[in-house]
Design a protein around this motif. Structure first.
Motif, PDB file in Angstrom:
ATOM      1  N   ARG A 386      -7.280 -17.142   8.337  1.00  0.00           N
ATOM      2  CA  ARG A 386      -7.156 -16.844   9.768  1.00  0.00           C
ATOM      3  C   ARG A 386      -7.111 -15.325   9.983  1.00  0.00           C
ATOM      4  NH1 ARG A 386      -2.348 -19.000  13.878  1.00  0.00           N
ATOM      5  NH2 ARG A 386      -3.315 -18.223  15.770  1.00  0.00           N
ATOM      6  N   ARG A 387      -6.344 -14.641   9.152  1.00  0.00           N
ATOM      7  CA  ARG A 387      -6.287 -13.178   9.298  1.00  0.00           C
ATOM      8  C   ARG A 387      -7.647 -12.541   9.021  1.00  0.00           C
ATOM      9  NH1 ARG A 387      -2.333  -9.272   9.832  1.00  0.00           N
ATOM     10  NH2 ARG A 387      -0.658 -10.743   9.404  1.00  0.00           N
ATOM     11  N   TYR A 390      -9.651 -12.750  12.060  1.00  0.00           N
ATOM     12  CA  TYR A 390      -9.215 -11.705  12.990  1.00  0.00           C
ATOM     13  C   TYR A 390      -9.792 -10.339  12.588  1.00  0.00           C
ATOM     14  CZ  TYR A 390      -6.392  -8.172  15.219  1.00  0.00           C
ATOM     15  OH  TYR A 390      -6.008  -7.055  15.914  1.00  0.00           O
ATOM     16  N   GLU A 394     -11.831  -7.401  14.512  1.00  0.00           N
ATOM     17  CA  GLU A 394     -11.278  -6.047  14.570  1.00  0.00           C
ATOM     18  C   GLU A 394     -12.344  -5.029  14.151  1.00  0.00           C
ATOM     19  OE1 GLU A 394      -8.096  -5.412  11.764  1.00  0.00           O
ATOM     20  OE2 GLU A 394      -6.881  -4.376  13.280  1.00  0.00           O
ATOM     21  N   THR A 434     -12.644 -19.564  17.404  1.00  0.00           N
ATOM     22  CA  THR A 434     -12.409 -18.255  16.786  1.00  0.00           C
ATOM     23  C   THR A 434     -11.509 -17.373  17.667  1.00  0.00           C
ATOM     24  OG1 THR A 434     -14.544 -17.632  17.693  1.00  0.00           O
ATOM     25  CG2 THR A 434     -14.482 -18.139  15.362  1.00  0.00           C
ATOM     26  N   ALA A 438      -7.794 -15.788  16.610  1.00  0.00           N
ATOM     27  CA  ALA A 438      -7.571 -14.342  16.606  1.00  0.00           C
ATOM     28  C   ALA A 438      -6.742 -13.874  17.805  1.00  0.00           C
ATOM     29  CB  ALA A 438      -8.915 -13.615  16.578  1.00  0.00           C
TER      30      ALA A 438
ATOM     31  N   PRO B  57      -0.561 -14.794  16.604  1.00  0.00           N
ATOM     32  CA  PRO B  57      -1.159 -13.524  17.046  1.00  0.00           C
ATOM     33  C   PRO B  57      -0.122 -12.500  17.520  1.00  0.00           C
ATOM     34  CG  PRO B  57      -2.378 -15.365  17.961  1.00  0.00           C
ATOM     35  CD  PRO B  57      -1.151 -15.937  17.309  1.00  0.00           C
TER      36      PRO B  57
END
Lengths: 497, 100
Positions: A386-387, A390, A394, A434, A438, B57
């Motif tokens: 998941r990170r 993200y 980014e 998505t 994020a 988040p």
């Protein structure tokens, strides 16, 4: 005459009320009548005639004495996942079929304080788990566009299916929804509406029945981008009652709506060009890129390399959180109870009777994922990926301002053609999950119709807290697309089709 | 990959869900869960060395999510709290006897 009042969008209705062309009471009566007239769609679970009339009368006075609030006298409705004090709220689950909240959700309270008239509660997938509104304990609801092509069982999308159906059939000026993996944007796309999922934490989750707490986010479904901006303006903001609520000032979304997008960089993620993507969707995607270029934006290809892993991550994280969140429905403190000889038997019988098939499947999946032995292998691994998802965003946002993708891979399908295999149904969220993983804001804007006459939507995803830019670019797409006016398209008249 | 039926029974017990009685129905559920698990299995092939889990988040927006002081801000709503209880007595929830 009464149907003519339905032609105004939220922003137009506000003007018409302000200039006393129409009154809140007659507008509310027109909407209550329309909510009754679209019963066949099953969008509304409950229509609140008396309380709506009372608010409308109150709004009438406010306009008369010059104290009208931001959304005074504008009739809207809520997804049945928002707790409304004294009004039954069920999340379309049998287990909550008798639940009357003793408190109000922050979002619905803010809309009440802004002067809206609450028409009623709207159908949804049970606990927001679904993509076609087929898991509701209160039966499926339908998409008014289906009536235009002779398909009365066209699904409106999900999980905010009642919200999308009601707004598209002009039975509410706007509706609230929640989006955990696409539950605002996908139904908005299927019903020819604008749907925005704000940045995680931008709008409070207090009083919204939890599905997957790290993904859930409320937002509006509306006829136009401007209407979406008006609702968002009134529901965004810090809430001390919610620990993930963001304490940042809320910008004026309307003031930047028509700003130029000249020089803005728009990224087209190559990973979203899937083999299964419908040809008509792909053509409209390209067309939208051209429109943005005509407005002076710079369109370029980008890469979000971990996109393919988003759905598997989502189907680990969301059932894991759901299994934990739904543990509270135990037949002891609220909701239905099935008596048992022991407390454990009471729990089991209550939950077996109260939860539908899809919800039970997700609870089992989540329980398995979180059980000893699977926790690290599935859950922690998924959170790490998941990170990485993200981080893809980014990195992309270092060079671009916005991402443009289709909202869905195809137009809405009929109930009969809906996948029966849960895995196939899960693929519906492929373009939308998505942004939830994020925490980023996303919007779906209607851009055109298929050759069959069904709406298609495009999605924009922006960096965190960039709702202003999102709405601004969405406004340009809306201007260029010239999507049919819902009133003129006659969507409100189910009998004529 | 197939999850054994005993595992399905075990997780159902943990989740306090009664499994369907018919064996065919249980097998269908077993297959569906196995299919989903096989599908998510592909994540195990990804190299996640040095990557921290992203649980929520709000971890990314730390500065904007203040915690408030740990003190009572309301109360006195006992009637509201028990108003939806299937069974209540003396402002308390009633459950089957748990102590012999």
């Amino acid at each position: 005459m009464s149907k003519e009042l339905l032609k105004f969008t939220l922003s137009e209705a506000k003007e018409a009320l302000k200039t006393k062309q129409i009154s809140p009471v007659e507008l509310t009566e027109a909407y209550l009548k329309q909510a009754e007239d679209i019963r066949d769609l099953n969008s509304y679970l409950e229509i609140c005639h008396e309380s709506a009339r009372e608010s409308a009368r109150k709004s009438e006075k406010k306009y008369a004495n010059g104290t009208a609030r931001a959304l005074e006298g504008l009739p809207i409705a809520h997804k049945d996942i928002f707790c409304t004090k004294g009004i039954r709220t069920t999340s379309c689950s049998r287990i909550l079929s008798n639940f009357v909240p003793p408190y109000e959700s922050t979002v619905s309270q803010k809309l009440k304080d802004a002067g809206t008239v609450m028409l009623g509660k709207l159908n949804m997938d049970e606990f927001a788990m679904g993509s076609a509104n087929l898991t509701s304990y209160y039966k499926p609801c339908y998409n008014p566009w289906g009536y235009k092509i002779g398909e009365k069982h066209l699904i409106p999308g999900g999980s905010s299916g009642g919200s999308a159906g009601a707004v598209a059939a002009l039975a509410a000026l706007a509706a609230t929804g929640t989006d955990t993996g696409g539950s605002i944007r996908q139904p908005a796309a299927f019903c020819g509406l604008v749907g925005i999922k704000p940045t995680y934490g931008r709008c409070s989750r207090f009083g919204i029945m939890a599905f997957a707490s790290s993904l859930d986010q409320p937002g509006p479904l509306t006829r136009t981008v401007k209407d979406a901006a008006m609702i968002l303006q009134n529901i965004a903001g810090y809430d001390p009652k919610e620990s993930t609520s963001i304490d940042k000032p809320v910008p004026n979304y309307l003031s930047t709506l028509n700003d130029s997008i000249k020089g803005k960089r728009v990224g087209i993620p190559k990973e979203y060009n899937l083999p299964g993507l419908d040809k008509e969707v792909n053509a409209l995607w390209k067309k939208t890129q051209k429109w943005l270029e005509e407005e002076g934006a710079i369109v370029e290809e980008i890469s979000l390399p971990h996109t393919a892993y988003a759905l598997p991550v989502y189907y680990i994280v969301s059932p894991a959180e759901a299994s934990s969140n739904l543990a509270r429905y135990d037949g002891v403190r609220y909701g239905r109870r099935v008596e048992g000889k022991t407390l454990d038997e009471l729990y089991e019988l209550t939950r077996e009777e109260g939860f539908g098939e899809e919800v039970q499947r997700r609870i089992l999946m989540g329980t398995h994922i979180l059980s000893a032995g699977s926790y690290d292998e599935y859950y922690i691994q998924a959170l790490k990926v998941r990170r990485m998802i993200y981080q893809d965003f980014e990195k992309a946002f270092e060079k671009i301002d916005m991402i443009l993708t289709p909202s869905t891979t195809s137009a809405a399908f009929t109930q009969e053609k809906a996948p029966t295999d849960p895995l196939q149904m899960y693929l519906n969220d492929i373009y939308t999950v998505t942004a939830n993983l994020a925490g980023l804001p996303g919007i779906s804007v209607p851009v055109g119709l298929t050759s069959q006459g069904l709406p298609l939507g495009m999605q924009l995803v922006a960096p965190a807290f960039e709702e202003s830019s999102l709405l601004n670019m969405a406004q340009h797409i809306e201007n260029k697309a010239g999507f049919p006016n819902l009133y003129e398209a006659g969507l409100w008249n189910l009998r004529a089709n | 990959m197939t999850i054994p039926l005993e595992t399905v029974e075990k997780i159902a017990k943990l989740a306090r869900l009664k499994l369907p009685k018919e064996v065919a129905h249980q097998k269908k559920l077993q297959k569906e869960l196995s299919d989903i698990l096989s599908w998510v299995q592909e994540l195990s092939t990804i190299d996640v060395t040095g990557v921290e889990p992203l649980i929520n988040p709000s971890q990314l927006f730390k500065k904007s999510t203040p915690t408030r002081e740990d003190k009572v801000t309301d109360g006195g709503f006992v009637r509201d709290v028990v108003s939806n209880a299937p069974e209540e007595a003396h402002d308390m929830f009633v459950v089957p006897k748990v102590v012999e």
